[in-house]
Write a protein that holds these residues in place. Structure first.
Motif, PDB file in Angstrom:
ATOM      1  N   GLY A 196      33.861  16.691 -43.104  1.00 15.25           N
ATOM      2  CA  GLY A 196      32.612  16.306 -43.412  1.00 15.25           C
ATOM      3  C   GLY A 196      31.754  15.891 -42.224  1.00 15.25           C
ATOM      4  N   PHE A 197      32.163  15.175 -41.356  1.00 15.23           N
ATOM      5  CA  PHE A 197      31.532  14.501 -40.151  1.00 15.23           C
ATOM      6  C   PHE A 197      31.148  16.047 -39.397  1.00 15.23           C
ATOM      7  N   ILE A 198      32.025  16.953 -39.238  1.00 18.18           N
ATOM      8  CA  ILE A 198      31.776  18.152 -38.463  1.00 18.18           C
ATOM      9  C   ILE A 198      30.712  18.864 -39.054  1.00 18.18           C
ATOM     10  N   ARG A 199      30.498  18.984 -40.404  1.00 20.13           N
ATOM     11  CA  ARG A 199      29.620  19.773 -41.142  1.00 20.13           C
ATOM     12  C   ARG A 199      28.210  19.077 -40.614  1.00 20.13           C
ATOM     13  N   LEU A 200      27.905  17.887 -40.489  1.00 20.51           N
ATOM     14  CA  LEU A 200      26.744  17.358 -40.242  1.00 20.51           C
ATOM     15  C   LEU A 200      26.557  17.137 -38.676  1.00 20.51           C
ATOM     16  N   ALA A 201      27.801  17.140 -37.726  1.00 21.67           N
ATOM     17  CA  ALA A 201      27.697  17.096 -36.472  1.00 21.67           C
ATOM     18  C   ALA A 201      27.221  18.467 -35.769  1.00 21.67           C
ATOM     19  N   ILE A 202      27.629  19.590 -36.250  1.00 23.80           N
ATOM     20  CA  ILE A 202      27.311  20.865 -35.660  1.00 23.80           C
ATOM     21  C   ILE A 202      26.003  21.137 -35.912  1.00 23.80           C
ATOM     22  N   PRO A 203      25.160  21.099 -37.099  1.00 24.33           N
ATOM     23  CA  PRO A 203      23.907  21.658 -36.839  1.00 24.33           C
ATOM     24  C   PRO A 203      23.153  20.420 -36.283  1.00 24.33           C
ATOM     25  N   SER A 204      23.677  19.229 -36.087  1.00 27.44           N
ATOM     26  CA  SER A 204      22.931  18.107 -35.214  1.00 27.44           C
ATOM     27  C   SER A 204      22.747  18.476 -33.761  1.00 27.44           C
ATOM     28  N   ALA A 205      24.017  19.009 -33.333  1.00 28.55           N
ATOM     29  CA  ALA A 205      24.116  19.733 -32.070  1.00 28.55           C
ATOM     30  C   ALA A 205      23.334  20.551 -31.842  1.00 28.55           C
ATOM     31  N   ARG A 209      16.741  13.542 -39.191  1.00 30.90           N
ATOM     32  CA  ARG A 209      18.153  13.157 -38.984  1.00 30.90           C
ATOM     33  C   ARG A 209      18.206  12.075 -39.907  1.00 30.90           C
ATOM     34  N   GLY A 210      17.158  11.139 -39.960  1.00 28.15           N
ATOM     35  CA  GLY A 210      17.342  10.034 -41.004  1.00 28.15           C
ATOM     36  C   GLY A 210      17.798  10.531 -42.517  1.00 28.15           C
ATOM     37  N   CYS A 211      17.238  11.696 -42.834  1.00 30.99           N
ATOM     38  CA  CYS A 211      17.473  12.216 -44.174  1.00 30.99           C
ATOM     39  C   CYS A 211      18.589  12.878 -44.114  1.00 30.99           C
ATOM     40  N   GLY A 212      19.110  13.224 -43.181  1.00 32.16           N
ATOM     41  CA  GLY A 212      20.593  14.190 -43.190  1.00 32.16           C
ATOM     42  C   GLY A 212      20.064  15.764 -43.301  1.00 32.16           C
ATOM     43  N   ARG A 213      19.042  16.117 -43.028  1.00 34.82           N
ATOM     44  CA  ARG A 213      18.388  17.213 -43.003  1.00 34.82           C
ATOM     45  C   ARG A 213      18.693  18.217 -41.752  1.00 34.82           C
ATOM     46  N   GLN A 214      19.721  18.087 -41.022  1.00 37.99           N
ATOM     47  CA  GLN A 214      19.758  18.678 -39.486  1.00 37.99           C
ATOM     48  C   GLN A 214      19.879  20.141 -39.849  1.00 37.99           C
ATOM     49  N   LYS A 215      20.605  20.586 -40.810  1.00 40.51           N
ATOM     50  CA  LYS A 215      20.438  22.103 -40.791  1.00 40.51           C
ATOM     51  C   LYS A 215      19.272  22.730 -40.946  1.00 40.51           C
ATOM     52  N   LEU A 216      18.398  22.289 -41.823  1.00 39.69           N
ATOM     53  CA  LEU A 216      16.847  22.890 -41.815  1.00 39.69           C
ATOM     54  C   LEU A 216      16.341  22.580 -40.575  1.00 39.69           C
ATOM     55  N   GLY A 217      16.433  21.399 -39.872  1.00 35.21           N
ATOM     56  CA  GLY A 217      15.923  21.264 -38.386  1.00 35.21           C
ATOM     57  C   GLY A 217      16.247  22.243 -37.376  1.00 35.21           C
ATOM     58  N   ALA A 218      17.920  22.696 -37.491  1.00 32.27           N
ATOM     59  CA  ALA A 218      18.232  23.466 -36.522  1.00 32.27           C
ATOM     60  C   ALA A 218      17.640  24.967 -36.753  1.00 32.27           C
ATOM     61  N   ILE A 219      17.401  25.245 -38.004  1.00 33.08           N
ATOM     62  CA  ILE A 219      16.806  26.623 -38.333  1.00 33.08           C
ATOM     63  C   ILE A 219      15.263  26.646 -37.977  1.00 33.08           C
ATOM     64  N   VAL A 220      14.538  25.469 -38.036  1.00 33.31           N
ATOM     65  CA  VAL A 220      13.080  25.326 -37.706  1.00 33.31           C
ATOM     66  C   VAL A 220      12.965  25.418 -36.067  1.00 33.31           C
ATOM     67  N   ASN A 221      14.072  25.035 -35.273  1.00 33.69           N
ATOM     68  CA  ASN A 221      14.110  25.111 -33.870  1.00 33.69           C
ATOM     69  C   ASN A 221      14.222  26.402 -33.313  1.00 33.69           C
ATOM     70  N   LEU A 222      15.204  27.039 -34.089  1.00 32.64           N
ATOM     71  CA  LEU A 222      15.601  28.367 -33.869  1.00 32.64           C
ATOM     72  C   LEU A 222      14.438  29.421 -33.836  1.00 32.64           C
ATOM     73  N   GLY A 223      13.466  29.076 -35.118  1.00 29.31           N
ATOM     74  CA  GLY A 223      12.432  29.866 -35.242  1.00 29.31           C
ATOM     75  C   GLY A 223      11.349  29.698 -34.427  1.00 29.31           C
ATOM     76  N   ALA A 224      10.968  28.319 -34.052  1.00 31.12           N
ATOM     77  CA  ALA A 224      10.079  27.909 -33.324  1.00 31.12           C
ATOM     78  C   ALA A 224       9.993  28.367 -31.944  1.00 31.12           C
ATOM     79  N   TYR A 225      11.259  28.020 -31.259  1.00 31.38           N
ATOM     80  CA  TYR A 225      11.513  28.474 -29.687  1.00 31.38           C
ATOM     81  C   TYR A 225      11.875  29.767 -29.284  1.00 31.38           C
ATOM     82  N   TYR A 226      12.635  30.149 -30.531  1.00 31.31           N
ATOM     83  CA  TYR A 226      13.305  31.466 -29.959  1.00 31.31           C
ATOM     84  C   TYR A 226      12.592  32.965 -30.461  1.00 31.31           C
ATOM     85  N   MET A 227      11.991  32.554 -31.580  1.00 30.37           N
ATOM     86  CA  MET A 227      11.234  33.721 -32.194  1.00 30.37           C
ATOM     87  C   MET A 227       9.834  33.718 -31.977  1.00 30.37           C
TER      88      MET A 227
END
Length: 489
Positions: free
Chosen positions: A259-268, A403-421
């Motif tokens: 469970g920790f890994i599922r949250l830690a990987i998108p955070s990273a 991060r406070g909400c625990g929505r790192q997966k959505l945050g990772a998708i946003v960063n991928l789109g904003a920076y790399y696309m």
């Protein structure tokens, strides 16, 4: 198993509670002032910690700079390599504790914080093993990336001495997030300040007196990380303020690792995608016409951005803590107030810093170079950096809310789109097609920041805070292992 008393009345948002109708009433002046004080009390020490931690690398580079051009180039490349391949990933993984520990603390399930800390240390130390192998093979990796052979060889030697830093950094970041989530930030400031002062002496001894040269600076970084980490390690285990949150070693830490890994990987991923885009910008700067001028000015610009970025990064950590605490406590209305206050303060900070940068743009370049063309170019870049910092400040606070909400997966998708696309393609087009040079690279990344802030703002505006509070409750109480606790001596 004896029931924990705090579990007898689980967190429930009743329909009659004022917190269940978070948007029905306006915030009073007293509520706003209380929230401002809470966030400043958190952000002040955290900004100081960020500056002092940043100074460790600056001090090391300053000492190595006295050894010559090649040792400095090798140390700089190895430091950047370690940041991209190891430290940013570990820092991102540790930020999962901002969600887990922060919400557990808000829900008054204090014993869970120690369990989460142990899980984090286990996962991060295991992750540090393959990351250390990557540092050990830095030279062939850099050669494969087309870097200069002589500099790559020097960087490879330096990177091998970075390996102890990786493990110390894993323990340090875990304890920083653990203490931050319970609003206990003064010890972080004290230990980091002490470590930074000692680092000057350690660096001097290892660089100039040990015969290690620039490798001594790498080893000094590792020693400083370990001193800081062990200081916090001891503090957590002996301080009365951590008596409820650290109850001893427990085998329960091994049960929730997936469970920790599922949250830690998108955070990273969320953090690393952003850092990697800036490193890519430096590499692209080397392909521009007049690369020496462009890379020099880009380096000055990045150092300036990194230094002033420490301020909003402190506010980001503060709002992440406040939001996670309030959601864990079942107070979505107060979480919304924390969001409003953080955004207002960081926008004010961004505007004030921008004014300072614009006002001092003709002077700043002289601190780095005596060449007039470099000074003039830096003055032009600072106009961009002033606007850049405002959007950077907004997005990093929005990322803290995420991060406070625990929505790192959505945050990772946003960063991928904003920076790399969006961002990096814009940088390439502006720099190489429209021949805007380094200013084009910066403009492209600023476009990425604007879109990142826009997407994260939409996420924040459309958030159902009552649902986030319910998710926080489920996350906290779902983490409690329904079997006897096995504490280790």
């Amino acid at each position: 198993m004896e029931k924990n008393p705090s579990l007898q009345a689980p967190l429930i948002l009743s329909s009659s509670s004022p917190e269940s109708t978070s948007r029905q009433s306006r915030f009073s002046r007293d509520e706003i002032l209380r929230e401002v004080k809470k966030q400043l009390w958190l952000a002040g020490p955290l900004v100081t910690v960020n500056f002092l931690t940043y100074l460790l690398q600056v001090i090391s580079v300053m000492f190595v700079g006295h050894l010559g051009e090649l040792p400095l180039a090798g140390a700089s490349m190895a430091t950047s390599f370690a940041s991209v391949t190891a430290l940013s990933l570990l820092k991102g993984m540790a930020s999962a504790l901002e969600t887990l520990c922060g919400q557990s603390y808000g829900a008054k399930q204090y014993h869970l914080l120690g369990i989460h800390l142990q899980r984090a240390m286990i996962v991060l130390l295991l992750a540090a093993i393959p990351l250390s192998f990557i540092s050990g093979y830095a030279e062939p990796i850099l050669l494969c990336l087309g870097q200069d052979p002589e500099i790559s060889a020097e960087a490879g030697k330096y990177a091998r001495f970075v390996i102890p830093s990786i493990f110390g950094f894993a323990i340090l970041e875990s304890h920083v997030r653990f203490l931050q989530s319970q609003n206990n930030v003064i010890p972080l400031m004290v230990t980091t300040g002490t470590t930074t002062l000692l680092h000057v002496l350690v660096c001097w001894a290892l660089v100039f007196k040990s015969g290690l040269g620039n490798r001594g600076a790498a080893l000094a970084n590792g020693i400083s990380y370990w001193i800081n980490a062990l200081s916090l390690f001891v503090y957590v285990r002996v301080s009365p303020s951590c008596k409820q949150t650290w109850t001893g070693w427990s085998r329960e830490a091994f049960h929730g690792i997936p469970g920790f890994i599922r949250l830690a990987i998108p955070s990273a991923i969320m953090l690393s995608l952003e850092i990697w885009s800036f490193e890519m910008m430096v590499l692209l700067g080397g392909l521009l016409p007049n690369p020496k001028l462009e890379t020099s000015v880009l380096s000055i610009s990045l150092n300036t951005c990194a230094m002033i970025f420490m301020i909003p990064m402190g506010f980001s950590a503060a709002v992440s803590t406040r939001v996670s605490n309030e959601l864990g406590a079942g107070r979505p209305r107060t979480a919304i107030l924390a969001v409003y206050v953080a955004l207002a303060m960081v926008m004010t900070e961004g505007i004030l810093v921008g004014i300072v940068l614009v006002s001092g743009r003709s002077v700043w370049g002289h601190l780095y170079s005596t060449e007039e063309r470099v000074v003039k170019y830096v003055a032009e870049m600072l106009l961009l950096i002033a606007a850049f910092h405002l959007f950077d400040a907004i997005q990093v606070v929005l990322s803290g809310i995420c991060r406070g909400c625990g929505r790192q997966k959505l945050g990772a998708i946003v960063n991928l789109g904003a920076y790399y696309m969006i961002g990096i393609p814009c940088s390439v087009v502006l720099a190489f097609v429209y021949h805007m040079g380094g200013k084009g690279l910066w403009t492209g990344i600023m476009i990425a920041l604007i879109f990142q802030a826009l997407f994260l703002s939409i996420m924040t505006i459309t958030t159902s805070w009552e649902k986030e509070a319910k998710k926080a409750k489920d996350r906290v109480y779902g983490a409690i292992i329904q079997e006897p606790s096995h504490e280790l001596p």
